[in-house]
Design a protein around this motif. Structure first.
Motif, PDB file in Angstrom:
ATOM      1  N   ILE A  16       0.832  -1.202   0.000  1.00 20.70           N
ATOM      2  CA  ILE A  16       0.000   0.000   0.000  1.00 20.70           C
ATOM      3  C   ILE A  16       0.868   1.255   0.000  1.00 20.70           C
ATOM      4  CG2 ILE A  16      -1.664   1.356   1.327  1.00 20.70           C
ATOM      5  CD1 ILE A  16      -2.870  -1.230   2.327  1.00 20.70           C
ATOM      6  N   ARG A  17       1.883   1.281   0.844  1.00 21.25           N
ATOM      7  CA  ARG A  17       2.719   2.477   0.988  1.00 21.25           C
ATOM      8  C   ARG A  17       3.527   2.716  -0.296  1.00 21.25           C
ATOM      9  NH1 ARG A  17       4.604   5.209   5.322  1.00 21.25           N
ATOM     10  NH2 ARG A  17       3.835   3.605   6.772  1.00 21.25           N
ATOM     11  N   ILE A  18       3.520   3.969  -0.786  1.00 22.67           N
ATOM     12  CA  ILE A  18       4.311   4.306  -1.973  1.00 22.67           C
ATOM     13  C   ILE A  18       5.303   5.427  -1.687  1.00 22.67           C
ATOM     14  CG2 ILE A  18       2.534   3.556  -3.586  1.00 22.67           C
ATOM     15  CD1 ILE A  18       1.750   6.459  -3.985  1.00 22.67           C
ATOM     16  N   GLY A  19       5.423   5.807  -0.436  1.00 21.13           N
ATOM     17  CA  GLY A  19       6.360   6.851  -0.047  1.00 21.13           C
ATOM     18  C   GLY A  19       6.686   6.728   1.423  1.00 21.13           C
ATOM     19  N   THR A  20       7.405   7.705   1.950  1.00 20.74           N
ATOM     20  CA  THR A  20       7.808   7.671   3.353  1.00 20.74           C
ATOM     21  C   THR A  20       6.789   8.410   4.212  1.00 20.74           C
ATOM     22  OG1 THR A  20       9.131   9.675   3.056  1.00 20.74           O
ATOM     23  CG2 THR A  20      10.244   7.558   2.742  1.00 20.74           C
ATOM     24  N   GLY A  53      -0.543   6.062  -1.041  1.00 16.60           N
ATOM     25  CA  GLY A  53      -0.655   4.725  -1.602  1.00 16.60           C
ATOM     26  C   GLY A  53      -2.078   4.203  -1.547  1.00 16.60           C
ATOM     27  N   ALA A  54      -2.770   4.485  -0.444  1.00 20.40           N
ATOM     28  CA  ALA A  54      -4.148   4.020  -0.304  1.00 20.40           C
ATOM     29  C   ALA A  54      -5.072   4.729  -1.283  1.00 20.40           C
ATOM     30  CB  ALA A  54      -4.629   4.244   1.129  1.00 20.40           C
ATOM     31  N   ARG A  64      -7.987   4.988   2.912  1.00 16.85           N
ATOM     32  CA  ARG A  64      -8.290   5.635   1.637  1.00 16.85           C
ATOM     33  C   ARG A  64      -9.133   6.900   1.841  1.00 16.85           C
ATOM     34  NH1 ARG A  64     -12.371   4.811  -2.064  1.00 16.85           N
ATOM     35  NH2 ARG A  64     -13.102   2.973  -0.942  1.00 16.85           N
ATOM     36  N   SER A  65     -10.185   6.798   2.649  1.00 17.72           N
ATOM     37  CA  SER A  65     -11.078   7.952   2.821  1.00 17.72           C
ATOM     38  C   SER A  65     -10.386   9.090   3.568  1.00 17.72           C
ATOM     39  CB  SER A  65     -12.353   7.526   3.546  1.00 17.72           C
ATOM     40  OG  SER A  65     -12.056   6.946   4.805  1.00 17.72           O
ATOM     41  N   VAL A  66      -9.639   8.751   4.639  1.00 19.11           N
ATOM     42  CA  VAL A  66      -8.916   9.793   5.380  1.00 19.11           C
ATOM     43  C   VAL A  66      -7.791  10.352   4.510  1.00 19.11           C
ATOM     44  CG1 VAL A  66      -7.466  10.248   7.392  1.00 19.11           C
ATOM     45  CG2 VAL A  66      -9.494   8.825   7.630  1.00 19.11           C
ATOM     46  N   GLY A  67      -7.144   9.478   3.738  1.00 17.99           N
ATOM     47  CA  GLY A  67      -6.076   9.944   2.856  1.00 17.99           C
ATOM     48  C   GLY A  67      -6.571  10.937   1.828  1.00 17.99           C
TER      49      GLY A  67
END
Length: 234
Positions: free
Chosen positions: A33-37, A45-46, A112-115
């Motif tokens: 899921i994570r695509i960064g730091t 990512g989400a 996803r929603s919070v992101g």
């Protein structure tokens, strides 16, 4: 080959299917899921991979329903045996695990929603909330995940007791399963208390459960126990 032996082999296949779904979700999809730091990397990512979030939820539900069906089948084949009450408890544990899994999956949907809210925010103050929001979502997920795993270990313990009591598998495999299940619950209990989970306690159940799946898939349940079940139905 009798219907019972065919069903027992399907039972072994069900264990392998559950294995495949859970391992793919836990060690590939969830880790990807994570695509960064940092917290933003997880939220980004989400948001960018909604199909991955959906796959995690659907695979978890599929694994839970397969396990529930297997537990119901065990109840049906042990109804005339002393192991029936254990089988009923096992069915209840699997039903509880499915419900707890739903709460755990809600945590992934929240990512996803919070992101989306955090990434769409234009002010730095909202962006600064990314870390505490990530901690909140993670706490929700872990709050369901570790008890879910504890119930999974308990249900595995019941499964080996049922199969051993009914004479479906060799006693040595049943005893190893009971020990491995107890080890898993001890390892996960540290996570429930907020400490690091010791993988070494979890590994024995993985190997014993895999052995059980292959044993039942290839050989089926023991012939004498199967004949006894068939006689009880006539």
């Amino acid at each position: 080959m009798s219907n019972m032996q065919i069903s027992s082999r399907l039972f072994g296949a069900g264990i392998l299917i559950g294995f495949a779904l859970d391992i793919t979700s836990n060690f590939w999809l969830q880790d990807g899921i994570r695509i960064g730091t940092g917290a933003l990397g997880l939220f980004e990512g989400a948001v960018a991979q909604p199909e991955k979030i959906g796959a995690i939820v659907l695979m978890g539900l599929a694994s839970g329903f397969v396990a529930l069906a297997m537990a119901g089948w065990l109840c049906s084949v042990t109804v005339t045996r002393p192991a029936f009450w254990l089988a009923l408890t096992y069915l209840g544990a699997k039903a509880a695990a499915l419900g707890m899994g739903g709460l755990e999956f809600a945590g992934f949907q929240m990512l996803r929603s919070v992101g989306e809210m955090v990434l769409q925010a234009q002010d730095s103050q909202t962006r600064d909330l990314a870390e505490p929001l990530q901690a909140l979502v993670r706490s929700l997920r872990n709050g369901a995940h570790f008890p879910h795993m504890m119930v999974g270990g308990f249900s595995a313990l019941l499964l080996y007791l049922i199969l051993m009591s009914a004479g479906f598998i060799p006693r040595v495999l049943g005893v190893l399963g009971v020990i491995a299940s107890a080890s898993q619950m001890i390892g996960v209990f540290t996570g429930v208390l907020g400490h690091e989970v010791h993988v070494a306690f979890l590994a024995p159940l993985f190997f014993v459960h895999l052995t059980l799946a292959l044993w039942v898939l290839i050989l089926g349940f023991r012939d004498r126990a199967v004949a006894s079940v068939a006689a009880g139905r006539t």
